[in-house]
Design an enzyme around this catalytic site. Sequence first.
Site, short mmCIF file in Angstrom:
data_model
loop_
_atom_site.label_atom_id
_atom_site.label_comp_id
_atom_site.label_asym_id
_atom_site.label_seq_id
_atom_site.Cartn_x
_atom_site.Cartn_y
_atom_site.Cartn_z
N GLU A 71 -28.70 2.00 6.25
CA GLU A 71 -29.24 2.22 7.59
C GLU A 71 -28.23 1.90 8.68
O GLU A 71 -27.41 0.99 8.52
CB GLU A 71 -30.46 1.30 7.80
CG GLU A 71 -31.59 1.61 6.86
CD GLU A 71 -32.63 0.51 6.78
OE1 GLU A 71 -33.81 0.85 6.60
OE2 GLU A 71 -32.27 -0.67 6.86
N ASP A 242 -39.97 -3.63 4.32
CA ASP A 242 -39.17 -3.17 5.46
C ASP A 242 -38.60 -1.78 5.25
O ASP A 242 -37.57 -1.42 5.79
CB ASP A 242 -38.02 -4.18 5.74
CG ASP A 242 -37.09 -4.36 4.55
OD1 ASP A 242 -37.38 -3.79 3.48
OD2 ASP A 242 -36.08 -5.05 4.69
P1 NAD Z 1 -32.95 -10.95 -2.87
O1 NAD Z 1 -32.88 -9.78 -3.81
O2 NAD Z 1 -31.80 -11.86 -2.77
O3 NAD Z 1 -34.24 -11.84 -3.24
C1 NAD Z 1 -35.49 -11.29 -3.47
C2 NAD Z 1 -36.26 -12.21 -4.41
O4 NAD Z 1 -37.60 -11.72 -4.57
C3 NAD Z 1 -35.66 -12.28 -5.82
O5 NAD Z 1 -35.34 -13.62 -6.15
C4 NAD Z 1 -36.78 -11.72 -6.72
O6 NAD Z 1 -36.84 -12.33 -8.00
C5 NAD Z 1 -38.02 -12.02 -5.89
N1 NAD Z 1 -39.19 -11.22 -6.21
C6 NAD Z 1 -39.25 -9.88 -6.45
N2 NAD Z 1 -40.54 -9.54 -6.71
C7 NAD Z 1 -41.28 -10.69 -6.59
C8 NAD Z 1 -42.67 -10.97 -6.72
N3 NAD Z 1 -43.54 -10.02 -7.05
N4 NAD Z 1 -43.09 -12.24 -6.52
C9 NAD Z 1 -42.21 -13.23 -6.22
N5 NAD Z 1 -40.87 -13.02 -6.09
C10 NAD Z 1 -40.43 -11.76 -6.28
O7 NAD Z 1 -33.31 -10.32 -1.44
P2 NAD Z 1 -33.16 -11.00 0.00
O8 NAD Z 1 -31.83 -10.71 0.59
O9 NAD Z 1 -33.64 -12.41 -0.07
O10 NAD Z 1 -34.19 -10.13 0.82
C11 NAD Z 1 -35.59 -10.25 0.54
C12 NAD Z 1 -36.32 -9.10 1.18
O11 NAD Z 1 -36.25 -9.24 2.61
C13 NAD Z 1 -35.74 -7.72 0.87
O12 NAD Z 1 -36.79 -6.84 0.62
C14 NAD Z 1 -34.99 -7.32 2.13
O13 NAD Z 1 -34.95 -5.93 2.29
C15 NAD Z 1 -35.84 -7.99 3.18
N6 NAD Z 1 -35.14 -8.31 4.43
C16 NAD Z 1 -35.83 -8.13 5.58
C17 NAD Z 1 -35.24 -8.44 6.78
C18 NAD Z 1 -36.02 -8.27 8.04
O14 NAD Z 1 -35.45 -8.35 9.14
N7 NAD Z 1 -37.31 -8.09 7.96
C19 NAD Z 1 -33.91 -8.91 6.83
C20 NAD Z 1 -33.24 -9.13 5.62
C21 NAD Z 1 -33.88 -8.82 4.42
#
Ligand code: NAD
Length: 365
Positions: A71, A242
């Site tokens: 993005e 997101d």
């Molecule tokens: P990451 O991949 O480092 O961590 C995600 C974690 O979620 C992993 O440890 C995984 O095992 C766990 N997980 C997956 N499915 C699960 C479930 N059903 N129950 C419990 N845990 C589960 O990712 P990240 O960098 O920590 O990002 C997390 C999320 O936040 C992503 O989807 C990312 O796109 C989003 N994000 C949003 C923003 C925002 O501004 N809203 C900013 C950054 C990241």
Amino acid sequence: MPQSPLMTSSPSPLALVPFVSVEHMMKIVNTIGLQQVIRDIAGYIEADFKRWHSFDKRERVAAHSTEGVIELMPTSDGETYGFKYVNGHPANMARGFQTVTAFGLLARVETGYPILLSEMTLLTALRTAATSALAAKYLAPKGAKTMAMIGNGAQCEFQALAFAEILGIKKVRLFDIDHKATEKARYNLSMRGLEVIACPSAGEAIAGAEIITTCTADKQYATILSDNMVGCGVHINAIGGDCPGKTEIHKDILHRSSIFVEYTAQTRIEGEIQQLDAAHPVTELWQVFTGEAEGRASVDQITLFDSVGFATEDFSALRYLYDQLERTGHYTELDLLADPDDPRDLFGMLHRASNSPFYQGKITA
Ligand code: NAD
């Protein structure tokens, strides 16, 4: 050699662009202090949300694939332009790569010249945490001390520490489907003076928590929180949903909640509310920050911040970073702009360089 008719004076110094690498970013954060940086960025984000109408706003430009999304997030306040490049690839973790990586840029609108290029993987985690805690300052139950963190990946510790800094959270209840992620977060957060409890299920993690953060990564309509799990009076900070087709919260919870968003047009495409009717009422954060709309109105209300991440937050974070450069000195300068002595003689600059052993690559600086 005949002199170009456009070539006039002696060479001017190169226009160099400050560049903040990952190494610099870590030095800046460690010099100032992680929680102070989050507090400061939250201040910049709040100030920019309060001048919402100064910004050029649009949904981010997304290139979707089966594996994830890439993005671009542009915005401008008329004086400064900024954009972030960011990806979201939930399957990356299994390959040993990060789900989210980013870099970004600020430029002067007047000249179009860039003034800052920076890594934004760390900065995104900082600004996302700062935005979440800032929203919760207006929406969470007063005096909240316990937070549940579901999804203990890269964003997790930043989120928890932002809530500790800005709301005074003392206790964090963790759950992740991968216990190694929870163990990592428990270790990292315990060192920061928080009481940390690793829980065996999402249901147990949210027991007694006044604030629930969902921060998972899965490219599907997931149900991290189902309706029967969520009691009244809590604040939900939903940051993992997101992207189109990627949500975390059951639709029935949305119907019971007062929903707050960053920029409605983008959140309707990417956020939890993609599950709802396009006319479903939501409140934008700027309205709450300026006092135009109410935040939490009663103790029984479920407030839900449907976070997707908006371009002005990255702009604010880059603006904050730019203001720290002189103070910390943690940056290098990039030769990113051609900037010929005569602006119209780009060819002449290249041609003159062809006679120089340095620019022929025969000697190094
Ligand atoms: P990451 O991949 O480092 O961590 C995600 C974690 O979620 C992993 O440890 C995984 O095992 C766990 N997980 C997956 N499915 C699960 C479930 N059903 N129950 C419990 N845990 C589960 O990712 P990240 O960098 O920590 O990002 C997390 C999320 O936040 C992503 O989807 C990312 O796109 C989003 N994000 C949003 C923003 C925002 O501004 N809203 C900013 C950054 C990241």
